[in-house]
Design a protein around this motif. Sequence first.
Motif, PDB file in Angstrom:
ATOM      1  N   UNK A   1      29.099  37.062  67.174  1.00 57.85           N
ATOM      2  CA  UNK A   1      30.176  37.450  66.269  1.00 57.85           C
ATOM      3  C   UNK A   1      30.819  36.216  65.633  1.00 57.85           C
ATOM      4  N   UNK A   2      30.679  36.074  64.319  1.00 54.75           N
ATOM      5  CA  UNK A   2      31.295  34.973  63.586  1.00 54.75           C
ATOM      6  C   UNK A   2      32.613  35.458  62.995  1.00 54.75           C
ATOM      7  N   UNK A   3      33.692  34.772  63.339  1.00 59.25           N
ATOM      8  CA  UNK A   3      35.015  35.162  62.857  1.00 59.25           C
ATOM      9  C   UNK A   3      35.351  34.529  61.514  1.00 59.25           C
ATOM     10  N   UNK A   4      34.685  33.464  61.176  1.00 57.27           N
ATOM     11  CA  UNK A   4      34.954  32.782  59.920  1.00 57.27           C
ATOM     12  C   UNK A   4      34.248  31.442  59.897  1.00 57.27           C
ATOM     13  N   UNK A   5      34.258  30.796  58.751  1.00 55.43           N
ATOM     14  CA  UNK A   5      33.592  29.508  58.576  1.00 55.43           C
ATOM     15  C   UNK A   5      34.538  28.536  57.902  1.00 55.43           C
ATOM     16  N   UNK A   6      34.579  27.335  58.423  1.00 53.61           N
ATOM     17  CA  UNK A   6      35.350  26.245  57.818  1.00 53.61           C
ATOM     18  C   UNK A   6      34.365  25.291  57.155  1.00 53.61           C
ATOM     19  N   UNK A   7      34.627  24.924  55.913  1.00 51.48           N
ATOM     20  CA  UNK A   7      33.806  23.948  55.199  1.00 51.48           C
ATOM     21  C   UNK A   7      34.665  22.729  54.896  1.00 51.48           C
ATOM     22  N   UNK A   8      34.166  21.552  55.249  1.00 52.70           N
ATOM     23  CA  UNK A   8      34.940  20.344  54.973  1.00 52.70           C
ATOM     24  C   UNK A   8      34.031  19.130  54.863  1.00 52.70           C
ATOM     25  N   UNK A   9      34.529  18.122  54.157  1.00 49.55           N
ATOM     26  CA  UNK A   9      33.807  16.877  53.947  1.00 49.55           C
ATOM     27  C   UNK A   9      34.273  15.769  54.871  1.00 49.55           C
ATOM     28  N   UNK A  10      35.431  15.953  55.482  1.00 47.87           N
ATOM     29  CA  UNK A  10      35.958  14.919  56.361  1.00 47.87           C
ATOM     30  C   UNK A  10      36.981  15.547  57.298  1.00 47.87           C
ATOM     31  N   UNK A  11      36.910  15.183  58.567  1.00 44.86           N
ATOM     32  CA  UNK A  11      37.939  15.640  59.481  1.00 44.86           C
ATOM     33  C   UNK A  11      37.389  16.254  60.764  1.00 44.86           C
ATOM     34  N   UNK A  12      38.315  16.776  61.543  1.00 44.82           N
ATOM     35  CA  UNK A  12      38.036  17.324  62.869  1.00 44.82           C
ATOM     36  C   UNK A  12      38.195  18.838  62.870  1.00 44.82           C
ATOM     37  N   UNK A  13      37.345  19.505  63.625  1.00 40.09           N
ATOM     38  CA  UNK A  13      37.545  20.907  63.987  1.00 40.09           C
ATOM     39  C   UNK A  13      37.494  20.944  65.511  1.00 40.09           C
TER      40      UNK A  13
END
Length: 346
Positions: free
Chosen positions: A240-252
């Motif tokens: 189950x995928x709740x959502x997706x974060x897209x980024x070029x720089x940083x921390x998750x």
Amino acid sequence: MCPVLSDARIEAQFQARRRRLLMALPVLACGLVVPTVHARPDIHQASQVLMGTRLDLTLQGSGNLELAAATAFTEMARLADMMSRYRSTSVLNAINLAAGLQAVQVPAEMMRVLQMAQQAARSSGGAFDASVGAFKDWNFDAAHPALASAEQIAAQLPLVDSKGLILNQKAGTAYLSKRGMRLDLGGIAKLPILQAGLQTLQARGVHNAMLNGGGDVLVNGNLNGRPWRVGLRDPRQPEQILGVVALNQGFVAASGDYERYFMHQGKRLHHILDPKTGYPTQGPHGLALVSHDLAAINGLGAAIMVAGADAGRQRLSHLHQVDAMIVGADQQLWLSGGMQARLSQI
């Protein structure tokens, strides 16, 4: 460990669940999943077991990517060994063994992490406290679980005090003021270690990189000309995928009651301990944080797990550089404004 799902599956599942996600229907917890990268000559992937988890590197660029990855792993292993409570010869254990006796000389990298631990303790009102290492009788290894007794916890509680860590930056020393105090840097060391790995890669000319260490991900640059994509999932139902974060720089970064735990009398006992009680936290089931700022995010996940969802939301309202998803003990999903914007833009 997070399962690996293809980019196509992430996209399909996210589109199917976007409306349900943004309406904040009940879910269970948060976690991270990174899509599969298709093999290309300019992409290198490598993995090692480090910091108690599998650490995956994905690099894209020219030059000797294999050598760059090996160099980054070497640097991260050096720092992990320095700060590990499981390695008898670590600098961290030297500090613990000398507690109440004398100060210990520490490298600059260790001093930086210890200062972060102090800052996290101050900013969280004690919800984050690296001196929870004094609660040494818990074992959350599923193969060999151990439940600390009420008597053991009562004896150890007086040893948990962030103010008992005394740092002398000029002399380069660290001192624990009471005999029996112990530090555990598990909640504060991983992100700086990942950052050191990225800096090593950048020094070798690698600027497109993802470092995925279990519940913590650090990215820089792009993959195939697109931002890196990190899925937020329900770890008890990994498909189950709740959502997706897209980024070029940083921390998750993700924290929760699902990473290391065992069941006792129908109750989930997990590795994030409340410094005030000595028992596993009773706050959110899990959370995910996104930020470009290491200082803002480091230790924050554990602090919110201790303080609770309401206190976490209040604190996050003042941290505009941090986007957050929290799944409360009532199984309700909360998104900060920044996180909702991130998800809705995918």
